[in-house]
Scaffold this motif. Structure first.
Motif, short mmCIF file in Angstrom:
data_model
loop_
_atom_site.label_atom_id
_atom_site.label_comp_id
_atom_site.label_asym_id
_atom_site.label_seq_id
_atom_site.Cartn_x
_atom_site.Cartn_y
_atom_site.Cartn_z
N ILE A 117 0.84 -0.97 -0.01
CA ILE A 117 0.03 0.20 0.48
C ILE A 117 0.94 1.10 -0.10
N VAL A 118 2.33 0.93 -0.54
CA VAL A 118 2.96 2.66 -0.29
C VAL A 118 2.67 3.05 -1.86
N ASP A 119 2.34 4.66 -1.49
CA ASP A 119 2.16 5.29 -2.49
C ASP A 119 3.80 5.38 -3.39
N GLU A 120 3.69 4.68 -4.53
CA GLU A 120 4.74 4.22 -5.24
C GLU A 120 5.41 6.18 -5.84
N ALA A 121 4.69 6.97 -6.04
CA ALA A 121 4.76 7.52 -6.72
C ALA A 121 5.36 9.03 -5.59
N VAL A 122 5.29 9.02 -4.48
CA VAL A 122 5.81 9.34 -3.24
C VAL A 122 6.72 9.13 -2.68
N ALA A 123 6.76 7.58 -2.57
CA ALA A 123 7.99 7.01 -2.12
C ALA A 123 9.49 7.13 -3.52
N LEU A 124 9.50 7.09 -4.18
CA LEU A 124 10.42 7.69 -5.96
C LEU A 124 10.68 9.30 -5.45
N GLY A 125 9.91 9.73 -5.60
CA GLY A 125 9.76 11.44 -4.69
C GLY A 125 10.50 11.58 -4.01
N ILE A 126 10.43 11.27 -2.71
CA ILE A 126 11.15 11.61 -1.55
C ILE A 126 12.78 10.77 -1.46
N ALA A 127 12.37 9.38 -2.76
CA ALA A 127 14.98 9.07 -2.37
C ALA A 127 14.89 10.06 -3.19
N THR B 212 1.44 15.98 -1.35
CA THR B 212 2.47 15.94 -1.48
C THR B 212 3.59 17.27 -1.69
N ARG B 213 2.15 18.33 -1.57
CA ARG B 213 2.63 19.91 -0.39
C ARG B 213 2.72 19.51 1.31
N GLY B 214 1.92 18.24 1.66
CA GLY B 214 1.86 18.31 2.97
C GLY B 214 1.00 19.36 3.76
N ARG B 215 -0.12 19.53 2.76
CA ARG B 215 -1.64 19.86 2.70
C ARG B 215 -2.39 19.24 3.63
N SER B 216 -3.03 19.47 4.83
CA SER B 216 -3.95 18.71 4.99
C SER B 216 -5.04 19.12 4.90
N SER B 217 -6.46 17.61 4.81
CA SER B 217 -7.79 18.15 4.35
C SER B 217 -8.68 19.89 5.06
N ILE B 218 -7.94 20.14 5.93
CA ILE B 218 -8.72 21.58 6.61
C ILE B 218 -7.58 22.53 5.85
N ASP B 219 -7.84 24.19 5.24
CA ASP B 219 -7.28 24.76 4.43
C ASP B 219 -6.45 25.52 5.49
N GLY B 220 -5.48 25.79 5.36
CA GLY B 220 -4.40 26.45 6.45
C GLY B 220 -3.52 25.50 6.97
N LEU B 221 -4.38 24.30 7.02
CA LEU B 221 -3.09 23.32 8.22
C LEU B 221 -2.34 22.20 7.25
N TRP B 222 -0.80 22.18 7.42
CA TRP B 222 0.27 21.82 7.36
C TRP B 222 0.32 20.80 7.91
N ALA B 223 0.95 19.82 7.73
CA ALA B 223 1.94 18.22 8.62
C ALA B 223 2.88 18.05 8.19
N GLY B 224 4.81 17.75 8.68
CA GLY B 224 4.75 17.25 8.70
C GLY B 224 6.06 16.47 9.71
N GLY B 225 6.60 14.92 9.16
CA GLY B 225 7.12 14.70 10.14
C GLY B 225 6.32 13.45 10.69
N GLU B 226 7.06 13.05 11.88
CA GLU B 226 5.81 11.23 12.31
C GLU B 226 4.18 11.76 12.36
N VAL B 227 3.79 13.16 13.02
CA VAL B 227 2.28 12.73 12.91
C VAL B 227 2.21 13.21 11.63
N SER B 228 2.43 12.97 10.41
CA SER B 228 1.16 13.02 8.89
C SER B 228 1.68 12.20 8.44
N SER B 229 0.30 11.12 7.39
CA SER B 229 1.11 10.39 6.74
C SER B 229 0.78 10.17 5.00
N THR B 230 1.89 10.52 4.78
CA THR B 230 2.37 10.41 3.10
C THR B 230 1.75 9.88 2.12
#
Length: 536
Positions: free
Chosen positions: A82-92, A356-374
């Motif tokens: 269930i890895v998002d392959e495009a996300v994994a490649l982009g991060i790598a 892929t930009r770190g935006r959540s479903s709430i306008d004005g809220l970004w999340a990064g690191g372990e609290v997020s799920s990319t």
């Protein structure tokens, strides 16, 4: 940089507000400079962040003969389908530039005799691609370097010793945060208005009885985002590190996976090497498999130990000083004795769903690191990918905010600043953590999960402490999603559904409202088990 007492903080700010003093929060603040940023850290900067405790390092395809494509392939292979392959490649592919950023901020990565970045091997990687600092000190060195850089950056205003206990929204957009002084439950909360909030609050380790995470990793960021209506992804996938050092400490010290990369083996009390019978890669199998192998030996009464005597011996202290110090403090000399171990909660693959930009479903809220799920980690994180994901997404969030028009916030009404939070009952917290370990742990099954869901939903409803309420909310998200996934996949292992189901090879997305519906359905014709939290 300016360091402020919270009482000097303006109630309405055009600053970007970042919550979290770990790798993702620090890196994002630095990348946003010279734009004004308010960085809020629950603990003094450099402390209280799981990233500071990371021993392995950062996975990056920077060595000759390696490639981002190979790195992404390894990530996908262990992610349970269930890895998002495009996300994994982009991060790598962004690993190299982010490593050079860290070098520019003063991170002293290990180098070989020719001056090139030295790389090590860890489980399920097909190449040596883990960039270290002094063997097992990468996390501490990175956070120390970035903390120093933050402190000398004038555009960053630092607020230490405050936690975010609620996210404020209006019409589906962020309007601010409710903060409280850490540990001061009698204090009135403080509101800060902002239309741009980045959550980088870390993971959920302290929802469990045995964890390698600091106490601040208690799911608060996940809970406040979910309560505000954010979509949550993959919360059932909790990674247990197979080799926490069991010497009676909370959190448990970690014996880094790099030890097994250097030849350390896993044995039981009889001296038997049990992993070879479980997976072709033996000690270097994916973490979920190793964790279950260790768990099985302990459950069978044979115990489990990490044996580095032959592989490292007298060189242990030189190559792995952090682990060596933890062992010596507990009266164990790892050069001459095997180290007692057990699985411990180490990383949460789930979190606030972001694009892929770190935006959540709430306008004005970004999340990064372990609290997020990319989507990079899928059902099972590949070793040393977490620090890489944190810096890549922190940079992406900063870039997105830089090109994003942020409306000026309105001043929040005084009426919001009224509530006080009860003191968290330590016995209730201990029972919550024990329930999560017993019922939502390495091995799960229907009845235990249902009991956890009912109990956590009742606790969330009755808790008088915001700390306990947020812990119950985060734990409920994990337990209800684990109850709903009727299969075993990656780090999610169901004794009653032991096989992967191909039709379920997809990520989970949920909301707190949907989780409450699950809890309500399980509570019908059943008495909530909140009493077990209330027993003295």
């Amino acid at each position: 940089m300016t360091t402020n007492n919270i009482h000097n903080l303006t109630r309405s700010t055009d600053d970007v507000v970042i919550v979290g003093g770990g790798l993702a929060g620090l890196f994002c603040a630095l990348k946003l400079a010279p734009r004004p940023v308010t960085l809020i850290s629950a603990a003094p900067l450099g402390l209280g962040a799981s990233s500071a405790w990371a021993q392995g390092g950062i996975a990056a395809a920077v060595a000759e003969g390696d490639s981002p494509e190979a790195h992404a392939a390894d990530t996908i292979a262990v992610g349970g389908g269930i890895v998002d392959e495009a996300v994994a490649l982009g991060i790598a592919r962004e690993a190299g530039p982010r490593i050079h950023d860290l070098l520019a901020y003063g991170v002293p990565f290990d180098r070989d005799l020719e001056g090139r970045l030295a790389v090590g091997r860890e489980a399920a990687h097909s190449a040596r691609r883990i960039v270290h600092v002094r063997g097992d000190g990468a996390g501490a060195a990175i956070v120390a370097a970035l903390s120093a850089a933050v402190r000398r950056t004038p555009s960053i205003r630092l607020i230490e010793g405050f936690v975010a206990e609620a996210l404020l929204t209006e019409d589906g957009a962020v309007t601010g945060l409710r903060l409280r002084e850490a540990g001061n439950f009698a204090a009135r909360p403080v509101m800060i208005a902002s239309r741009a909030v980045v959550l980088a609050t870390g993971g959920i380790g302290h929802l469990y009885a045995v964890t390698t995470n600091p106490a601040e990793a208690n799911g608060s960021g996940l809970a406040i985002a979910a309560r505000a209506g954010a979509v949550i992804a993959d919360p059932e996938f909790v990674q247990f590190h197979p080799t926490a050092i069991m010497v009676g400490r909370d959190p448990a010290p970690l014996a880094t996976e790099a030890l097994r990369g250097e030849g350390a083996t896993l044995i039981n009390a009889n001296g038997e090497h049990f992993m070879a019978a479980l997976h072709p890669l033996a000690e270097l199998a994916p973490r979920d498999i190793v964790a279950r192998g260790v768990f099985a030996e302990i459950a069978a009464g044979r115990g489990a130990f990490l044996d580095a005597r032959e592989a490292l011996g007298a060189h242990f202290a030189e190559k792995f000083p952090t682990v060596h110090a933890s062992c010596i403090a507990a009266g164990i000399d790892p050069a001459t004795h095997a180290i007692p171990i057990a699985p411990a909660v180490h990383y949460h693959m789930g979190g606030i769903a972001v694009d892929t930009r770190g935006r959540s479903s709430i306008d004005g809220l970004w999340a990064g690191g372990e609290v997020s799920s990319t989507g990079m980690h899928g059902a099972n994180r590949l070793a040393s990918n977490s620090l890489l994901e944190a810096v890549v997404y922190a940079a992406r969030i900063a870039e997105d905010i830089a090109g994003h028009a942020i409306p000026s916030p309105a001043r929040l009404p005084e009426a919001l600043v009224t509530s006080r939070s009860g003191v968290p009952d330590t016995s209730i917290v201990q029972r919550l953590r024990a329930m999560m370990s017993a019922n939502v742990g390495v091995i799960r099954e229907r009845d235990g999960l249902a009991e956890a869901v009912r109990s956590l939903a009742a606790l969330e409803h009755t808790a008088t402490s915001m700390v306990v309420r947020n812990m119950a909310t985060a734990a409920l998200l994990v337990a209800a999603s684990a109850w709903s996934r009727h299969e075993s996949r990656g780090a999610h292992c169901r004794a009653d559904f032991p096989a992967e189901v191909p039709a379920l090879a997809r990520r989970t997305t949920t909301t707190l409202a949907e989780v409450h519906d699950i809890a309500d359905s399980l509570t019908e014709n059943s008495t909530p088990r909140i009493a077990q939290f209330m027993i003295a």
